[in-house]
Each structure stands twice: as C-alpha cells, then as structure tokens.
Design an enzyme around this catalytic site. Structure first.
Site, PDB file in Angstrom:
ATOM      1  N   LYS A   1       9.262 -31.052 -24.466  1.00  0.00           N
ATOM      2  CA  LYS A   1       8.892 -31.957 -23.393  1.00  0.00           C
ATOM      3  C   LYS A   1       7.528 -32.605 -23.669  1.00  0.00           C
ATOM      4  O   LYS A   1       7.373 -33.283 -24.656  1.00  0.00           O
ATOM      5  CB  LYS A   1       8.925 -31.187 -22.072  1.00  0.00           C
ATOM      6  CG  LYS A   1      10.238 -30.394 -21.870  1.00  0.00           C
ATOM      7  CD  LYS A   1      11.429 -31.324 -21.845  1.00  0.00           C
ATOM      8  CE  LYS A   1      12.763 -30.721 -21.434  1.00  0.00           C
ATOM      9  NZ  LYS A   1      13.288 -29.594 -22.153  1.00  0.00           N
TER      10      LYS A   1
ATOM     11  N   ARG B   1      11.551 -17.722 -41.731  1.00  0.00           N
ATOM     12  CA  ARG B   1      11.892 -17.063 -40.457  1.00  0.00           C
ATOM     13  C   ARG B   1      10.837 -16.025 -40.081  1.00  0.00           C
ATOM     14  O   ARG B   1      10.656 -15.683 -38.916  1.00  0.00           O
ATOM     15  CB  ARG B   1      13.291 -16.419 -40.552  1.00  0.00           C
ATOM     16  CG  ARG B   1      13.675 -15.597 -39.335  1.00  0.00           C
ATOM     17  CD  ARG B   1      15.180 -15.414 -39.194  1.00  0.00           C
ATOM     18  NE  ARG B   1      15.815 -14.941 -40.397  1.00  0.00           N
ATOM     19  CZ  ARG B   1      15.771 -13.676 -40.834  1.00  0.00           C
ATOM     20  NH1 ARG B   1      15.114 -12.773 -40.167  1.00  0.00           N
ATOM     21  NH2 ARG B   1      16.392 -13.330 -41.942  1.00  0.00           N
TER      22      ARG B   1
ATOM     23  N   ASP C   1       6.381 -20.233 -16.923  1.00  0.00           N
ATOM     24  CA  ASP C   1       6.852 -21.370 -17.711  1.00  0.00           C
ATOM     25  C   ASP C   1       5.970 -22.555 -17.316  1.00  0.00           C
ATOM     26  O   ASP C   1       6.052 -23.061 -16.195  1.00  0.00           O
ATOM     27  CB  ASP C   1       8.335 -21.632 -17.401  1.00  0.00           C
ATOM     28  CG  ASP C   1       8.900 -22.798 -18.207  1.00  0.00           C
ATOM     29  OD1 ASP C   1       8.132 -23.693 -18.595  1.00  0.00           O
ATOM     30  OD2 ASP C   1      10.126 -22.818 -18.430  1.00  0.00           O
TER      31      ASP C   1
ATOM     32  N   TYR D   1      14.575 -24.300 -14.290  1.00  0.00           N
ATOM     33  CA  TYR D   1      15.471 -25.175 -15.067  1.00  0.00           C
ATOM     34  C   TYR D   1      16.885 -24.561 -15.084  1.00  0.00           C
ATOM     35  O   TYR D   1      17.025 -23.338 -15.196  1.00  0.00           O
ATOM     36  CB  TYR D   1      14.890 -25.333 -16.480  1.00  0.00           C
ATOM     37  CG  TYR D   1      15.887 -25.857 -17.465  1.00  0.00           C
ATOM     38  CD1 TYR D   1      16.533 -27.084 -17.257  1.00  0.00           C
ATOM     39  CD2 TYR D   1      16.219 -25.142 -18.608  1.00  0.00           C
ATOM     40  CE1 TYR D   1      17.471 -27.560 -18.157  1.00  0.00           C
ATOM     41  CE2 TYR D   1      17.151 -25.611 -19.511  1.00  0.00           C
ATOM     42  CZ  TYR D   1      17.781 -26.821 -19.274  1.00  0.00           C
ATOM     43  OH  TYR D   1      18.709 -27.279 -20.169  1.00  0.00           O
TER      44      TYR D   1
END
Ligand code: PLP
Length: 394
Positions: free
Chosen positions: A209, A59, A184, A112
């Site tokens: 994507k 992490r 974005d 989005y």
C-alpha cells in the site's frame, strides 16, 4: 548518521541506505540471486551453524531485503524487522509465531477482509481459538481475556470503517494480562503513527500500500523487539517460506523515499474530499478521523500526526446508488487496494470485505451503501469535481 540525528523526512531518504561501498552506486543494488557461494565446505557449515555472518540463500537472508527490514525498523522505532511476500503472509506468520494449538487470541471486528478470513477460517483450523471483538471497547476486550489468551490484534484506523483504537490504552490493558499487542499500521504508515512509541509490541504492514506507494508490487513486514523478530525469522518465516523477492523489496525501498511527501499530500487531499462529501446532500455519513466530529478524532489527534488518505462514506440510496456512482467516475479508478498515487474507489461489502457475511457486515458497520476511497495525490479539487459529477448522476 544514525536515527537519533535524523528527522523522519531525512530518515525515509537515508535511513539504512548508503552508497554501495564497492561500486559507489547510490541506488541500493538489487541482489537478484537465490543462492550465495561458500568459500569452502567449512565456511558453508559455519554459516549454517550461525557461527559466522554471511549469506546462504535468499529465503534465509538477502542484502537488498535486509536493508528494507532495517529501514522499516528505523521508521517504526523498532529494533528489527522481517519482510514477507505480502501483508497477509506477515500477519499469518506473526500469529503462528505467538499462538499455538490450545491458545486463544483477540482480533478486532473491523479488519481487512483477507485478515478476517484468515482469523475466522484458517487460524481456528490450527486449534487456535479466535474472539472477534470491538477493540475500541476496553471492557469488551477485558471480558474475553482468558488464561490461554496470547495476543490482541487490531488495525487503526481500521479498514474500511476508519475506526480509531487507542493504542496506548489497549497496550496497557494487554500488558497487564501479559498479552502481545499487534497493530496493523498499513493505513497510517510510520509517517503518521508509530504504534511502538505508544506501547504496542509488534507492528505489521501491507507494504503493498502506502510504503510502496505506486501500485506496482506486493509485500509485507513485521517489526518489533530484536529477540522476537529473530525468533520469528528462525522458527517460522524461513521454514514457512513466504519471503519477499529482492526486486519487490527494492521497489518498496524506492517508494519509501517519497513516503513523507506522499503522506502529507494524501492527508491534505483526503481532508478536502471528506469535507466535500460531508456537505453533499446525497451522502449520509462520512468516516474520516480528521473530521472534528468523527468519533475517532480525539484519539487520532493524540496518536497520529495527520489523518491519512482513506475516506469512507455512506451514500443515500444504498447499494444501487453506490453502483451508479462507481460507474460514473473518470478520475477515480474503480479498483481495490489502496495507498497508490492514483485515487482508487471500491465497494467493501461486495469486494474487499466480501469475506464477511451480510449479517457480519451489518453488525460491524460495513453497510451496503458504504464506499471506500483511497484518495490519491492528484489535484484534490479535481478529485472532488469527479466525485461531484459522479454523484450528480445518482
Ligand atoms: N492489512 C490491511 C489493512 C490491508 O488493507 C491489506 C490489504 O488490503 C492487508 C493487510 C493485506 O495485505 P496484502 O494484500 O499485501 O497481502
């Protein structure tokens, strides 16, 4: 080889990646481990205090993930990057790393649907005021800027209406008011558009994507100046804990190797599909910045290499006609998401953008007859033939 010597075609293959020095493995190893051994207690303490470089816990840092972060930073002309479990995690962490309770942010009206829900429902609950504005209109943005405004966030081209926003113009405006400009860049990818070269401060992606490209994983990334990225990692990302898994990072690294080739093909096919739809009697309007008469074409030419693989259109007959088309296709697959090798087709108002109310959908141009296609890398003529057959049955 450093970035200065590499074209983008070469950078996608070799950037930040070289054969593993220990084993000679050419494919970047997947360090599928949660934790890393310390040599002794003092070594562990030094790593935690940041006095020595090394790995502690995935992490906090992992070699496979680090290579992906360096690669995206190189591709986006950024100094550094930090990867996340998803595009949404990347966007959320970016917002909360810049704005706090009492601050104000500006977000474009066509984003989005998940981003819209985050900005209109979750972020305001944290005491951050959000103004939803048309970021293609400099004056509208300026009218909303206040003393506590911290950032401007937009997508270009936007999801799902393919609106194009002038990155240079909005970055200059933002910087005049000491705001952070966040773009974005999921639809364009760094192959077609590098917002930082046009003045943006931070770029976020849904790596789910085009970067991954094969529809088999979820991931997100934020890139920008090293100082900001390290602060984002230290003060936000590590403790929020929305880190990507090493295996997902590796899948995306593998996908990026063919990103340049895929983006050229996606763009060629999308242009073909847009032209086909434009001439079709059952199509009322096509949204694709590559079409010469598209309202975003001039700006897109200025800031994009090609116009990408996303095409939206309005079908005559609205929602019912759209439903019939979506039920009549063989090659185009009825599914959300985008950027895959396969052509995906969906109905934003009832699917990806169902987080907008009916009134908001109409106000921002997400009409009941709007269909979004993520044009894949199949044979472009065959994609058009499938759409032609589908439209015949409408
Ligand atoms: N940004 C854009 C432009 C998107 O289209 C999406 C998802 O469709 C996201 C962000 C969110 O990404 P993810 O699904 O990886 O969380």
């Amino acid at each position: 080889m450093d970035k200065d010597n590499m074209s983008l075609e070469t950078l996608v293959v070799h950037g930040a990646q070289k054969p593993d020095p220990t084993t000679g493995a050419i494919s970047t190893p997947i360090y599928q481990t949660s934790t890393f051994v310390f040599k002794d207690p003092d070594h562990g303490a030094r790593l935690f205090r940041g006095e020595e470089e090394g790995y502690i816990y995935t992490r906090v840092g992992n070699p496979t993930i680090e290579i992906l972060e360096r690669k995206l930073a190189l591709l986006e002309s950024a100094e550094a990057g930090v990867a996340f479990a998803s595009g949404m995690a990347a966007i959320f962490n970016t917002i909360i790393s810049i704005a706090s309770a009492g601050d104000h942010i500006i977000v474009d009206d066509t984003v989005y649907g998940g981003t819209y829900a985050l900005m209109t429902k979750i972020i305001p609950r944290l005491g951050i005021e959000v103004s939803i504005v048309n970021c293609a209109d400099e004056k509208e943005i300026e009218s909303k800027i206040k003393g506590n405004t911290r950032l401007i966030f937009f997508e270009t081209p936007s999801n799902p209406t393919l609106k194009v926003i002038d990155i240079g113009q909005i970055s200059r405006l933002g910087h005049d008011h000491k705001l952070v400009v966040v773009v974005d860049n999921t639809f364009a990818t760094p192959i077609l558009q590098r917002p930082i070269e046009h003045g943006a401060d931070i770029v976020v992606h849904s790596m789910t994507k085009y970067l991954s490209g094969h529809g088999d994983t979820i991931g997100g990334i934020v890139v920008g100046r090293r100082e900001y990225i390290e602060r984002l990692r230290e003060e936000t990302a590590i403790d929020v804990g929305s880190c990507i898994s090493p295996f997902n990072a590796w899948l995306i690294l593998r996908g990026i190797k063919t990103l340049y080739l895929r983006m050229i093909r996606h763009s060629e096919n999308a242009y073909k599909v847009a032209r086909f739809l434009k001439d079709h009697p059952k199509v009322e309007r096509v949204m694709y910045p590559g079409l010469e008469d598209d309202p975003g074409h001039k700006i897109a030419r200025k800031q994009m290499l090609l116009f990408g693989g996303m095409v939206s259109f309005e079908i005559a007959g609205g929602r019912e006609a759209g439903k019939r088309l979506l039920s009549n296709l063989n090659l185009c697959t009825l599914a959300v998401s985008l950027g895959d090798t396969d052509t995906l087709i969906e109905h934003p108002a009832s699917m990806t953008h169902s987080t907008y109310s009916d009134e908001e959908c109409l106000k921002f141009g997400i009409t009941p007859g709007l269909i979004r296609i993520s044009v894949g890398i199949e044979n472009g003529t065959e994609i058009c033939e499938d759409l032609a057959r589908g439209l015949e049955g409408v």
